[in-house]
Design a protein around this motif. Structure first.
Motif, PDB file in Angstrom:
ATOM      1  N   ALA A  86      17.381  46.440  46.745  1.00  0.00           N
ATOM      2  CA  ALA A  86      16.144  45.676  46.588  1.00  0.00           C
ATOM      3  C   ALA A  86      15.359  45.809  47.882  1.00  0.00           C
ATOM      4  O   ALA A  86      15.885  45.581  48.967  1.00  0.00           O
ATOM      5  N   LEU A  87      14.104  46.193  47.769  1.00  0.00           N
ATOM      6  CA  LEU A  87      13.256  46.398  48.930  1.00  0.00           C
ATOM      7  C   LEU A  87      12.307  45.211  49.084  1.00  0.00           C
ATOM      8  O   LEU A  87      11.484  44.952  48.202  1.00  0.00           O
ATOM      9  N   ALA A  88      12.478  44.467  50.173  1.00  0.00           N
ATOM     10  CA  ALA A  88      11.611  43.333  50.526  1.00  0.00           C
ATOM     11  C   ALA A  88      11.497  42.303  49.400  1.00  0.00           C
ATOM     12  O   ALA A  88      10.468  41.646  49.262  1.00  0.00           O
ATOM     13  N   ASN A  89      12.533  42.178  48.582  1.00  0.00           N
ATOM     14  CA  ASN A  89      12.519  41.268  47.433  1.00  0.00           C
ATOM     15  C   ASN A  89      11.333  41.513  46.505  1.00  0.00           C
ATOM     16  O   ASN A  89      10.909  40.626  45.776  1.00  0.00           O
ATOM     17  N   MET A  90      10.791  42.714  46.558  1.00  0.00           N
ATOM     18  CA  MET A  90       9.632  43.061  45.734  1.00  0.00           C
ATOM     19  C   MET A  90       9.950  44.137  44.699  1.00  0.00           C
ATOM     20  O   MET A  90       9.384  44.140  43.626  1.00  0.00           O
ATOM     21  N   PHE A  91      10.836  45.072  45.079  1.00  0.00           N
ATOM     22  CA  PHE A  91      11.157  46.197  44.203  1.00  0.00           C
ATOM     23  C   PHE A  91      12.662  46.391  44.115  1.00  0.00           C
ATOM     24  O   PHE A  91      13.361  46.245  45.105  1.00  0.00           O
ATOM     25  N   ASP A  92      13.135  46.728  42.919  1.00  0.00           N
ATOM     26  CA  ASP A  92      14.499  47.169  42.718  1.00  0.00           C
ATOM     27  C   ASP A  92      14.414  48.688  42.624  1.00  0.00           C
ATOM     28  O   ASP A  92      13.749  49.224  41.731  1.00  0.00           O
ATOM     29  N   ILE A  93      15.072  49.384  43.529  1.00  0.00           N
ATOM     30  CA  ILE A  93      14.945  50.831  43.616  1.00  0.00           C
ATOM     31  C   ILE A  93      16.310  51.486  43.414  1.00  0.00           C
ATOM     32  O   ILE A  93      17.317  50.991  43.927  1.00  0.00           O
ATOM     33  N   THR A  94      16.325  52.593  42.660  1.00  0.00           N
ATOM     34  CA  THR A  94      17.540  53.402  42.571  1.00  0.00           C
ATOM     35  C   THR A  94      17.176  54.839  42.934  1.00  0.00           C
ATOM     36  O   THR A  94      16.042  55.287  42.722  1.00  0.00           O
ATOM     37  N   ALA A  95      18.145  55.522  43.504  1.00  0.00           N
ATOM     38  CA  ALA A  95      18.012  56.943  43.821  1.00  0.00           C
ATOM     39  C   ALA A  95      19.278  57.628  43.322  1.00  0.00           C
ATOM     40  O   ALA A  95      20.388  57.196  43.639  1.00  0.00           O
ATOM     41  N   ARG A  96      19.095  58.661  42.511  1.00  0.00           N
ATOM     42  CA  ARG A  96      20.237  59.383  41.944  1.00  0.00           C
ATOM     43  C   ARG A  96      20.131  60.845  42.336  1.00  0.00           C
ATOM     44  O   ARG A  96      19.121  61.498  42.091  1.00  0.00           O
ATOM     45  N   TYR A  97      21.185  61.319  42.993  1.00  0.00           N
ATOM     46  CA  TYR A  97      21.251  62.702  43.453  1.00  0.00           C
ATOM     47  C   TYR A  97      22.346  63.396  42.665  1.00  0.00           C
ATOM     48  O   TYR A  97      23.490  62.963  42.695  1.00  0.00           O
ATOM     49  N   GLN A  98      21.997  64.450  41.948  1.00  0.00           N
ATOM     50  CA  GLN A  98      22.991  65.203  41.199  1.00  0.00           C
ATOM     51  C   GLN A  98      22.940  66.652  41.666  1.00  0.00           C
ATOM     52  O   GLN A  98      21.867  67.263  41.696  1.00  0.00           O
ATOM     53  N   LEU A  99      24.091  67.173  42.048  1.00  0.00           N
ATOM     54  CA  LEU A  99      24.207  68.570  42.457  1.00  0.00           C
ATOM     55  C   LEU A  99      25.033  69.308  41.417  1.00  0.00           C
ATOM     56  O   LEU A  99      26.089  68.828  41.003  1.00  0.00           O
ATOM     57  N   ILE A 100      24.554  70.479  41.021  1.00  0.00           N
ATOM     58  CA  ILE A 100      25.271  71.317  40.061  1.00  0.00           C
ATOM     59  C   ILE A 100      25.459  72.694  40.694  1.00  0.00           C
ATOM     60  O   ILE A 100      24.491  73.308  41.163  1.00  0.00           O
ATOM     61  N   LYS A 101      26.702  73.136  40.716  1.00  0.00           N
ATOM     62  CA  LYS A 101      27.015  74.449  41.287  1.00  0.00           C
ATOM     63  C   LYS A 101      26.557  75.527  40.310  1.00  0.00           C
ATOM     64  O   LYS A 101      27.024  75.592  39.180  1.00  0.00           O
ATOM     65  N   LEU A 102      25.612  76.364  40.745  1.00  0.00           N
ATOM     66  CA  LEU A 102      25.135  77.467  39.909  1.00  0.00           C
ATOM     67  C   LEU A 102      25.991  78.703  40.132  1.00  0.00           C
ATOM     68  O   LEU A 102      26.297  79.435  39.204  1.00  0.00           O
ATOM     69  N   ASN A 103      26.353  78.936  41.398  1.00  0.00           N
ATOM     70  CA  ASN A 103      27.326  79.965  41.782  1.00  0.00           C
ATOM     71  C   ASN A 103      27.791  79.622  43.197  1.00  0.00           C
ATOM     72  O   ASN A 103      27.471  78.544  43.693  1.00  0.00           O
TER      73      ASN A 103
END
Length: 149
Positions: A86-103
């Motif tokens: 929660a940022l400054a009790n104003m926003f609920d924020i999520t960040a999702r990082y997904q890595l996929i091995k291509l080779n």
């Protein structure tokens, strides 16, 4: 709630890219230079549920918030980290990082950010929000990972 998703292919092995997301503060700061500190508050064995006290510099101000690990996968071909705060009790924020091995030398990064206003009057600000920050972030990860491999 607003959501932005961006994908980018990075010419670097998956483990190399992962160290910027799931490594030391020094590595994290290479892709998130505004992060001043990231101190563990609660560490769980399964990683999900772990909490970090993070300090973030915005101009001259330093904000502090608890970042909770919501999702975590660390396998050879796919890695995933989702955090929320929660940022400054104003926003609920999520960040999702997904890595996929291509080779062996190429990785796909899928970054998804969400921003959910916690106060009715803040919703107006989100109407003008765009994906500029998300685009800049994935490009920074690519630039840093490829320059240091």
């Amino acid at each position: 709630m607003k959501q932005w998703t961006r994908e980018i292919e990075i010419d670097a092995p998956i483990e190399h890219v992962w160290k910027y997301l799931d490594g030391s503060l020094e590595n994290m700061q290479k892709i998130m230079p505004q992060v001043v500190s990231n101190d563990p508050v609660l560490i769980t064995e399964e990683v999900v549920g772990s909490v970090y006290l993070q300090k973030y510099r915005e101009g001259k101000r330093v904000m502090e918030y608890e970042v909770k690990t919501l999702e975590y996968i660390d396998s050879p071909n796919e890695k995933k980290l989702k955090v929320g705060f929660a940022l400054a009790n104003m926003f609920d924020i999520t960040a999702r990082y997904q890595l996929i091995k291509l080779n062996e030398e190429r990785t796909k990064l899928i970054y998804t950010a969400t921003n959910d206003p916690l106060k009715w009057f803040v919703k107006l600000f989100l109407m003008f929000a765009n994906d500029k920050v998300v685009v800049e972030f994935v490009e920074r990860v690519k630039r840093v990972a490829e320059s240091e491999k």
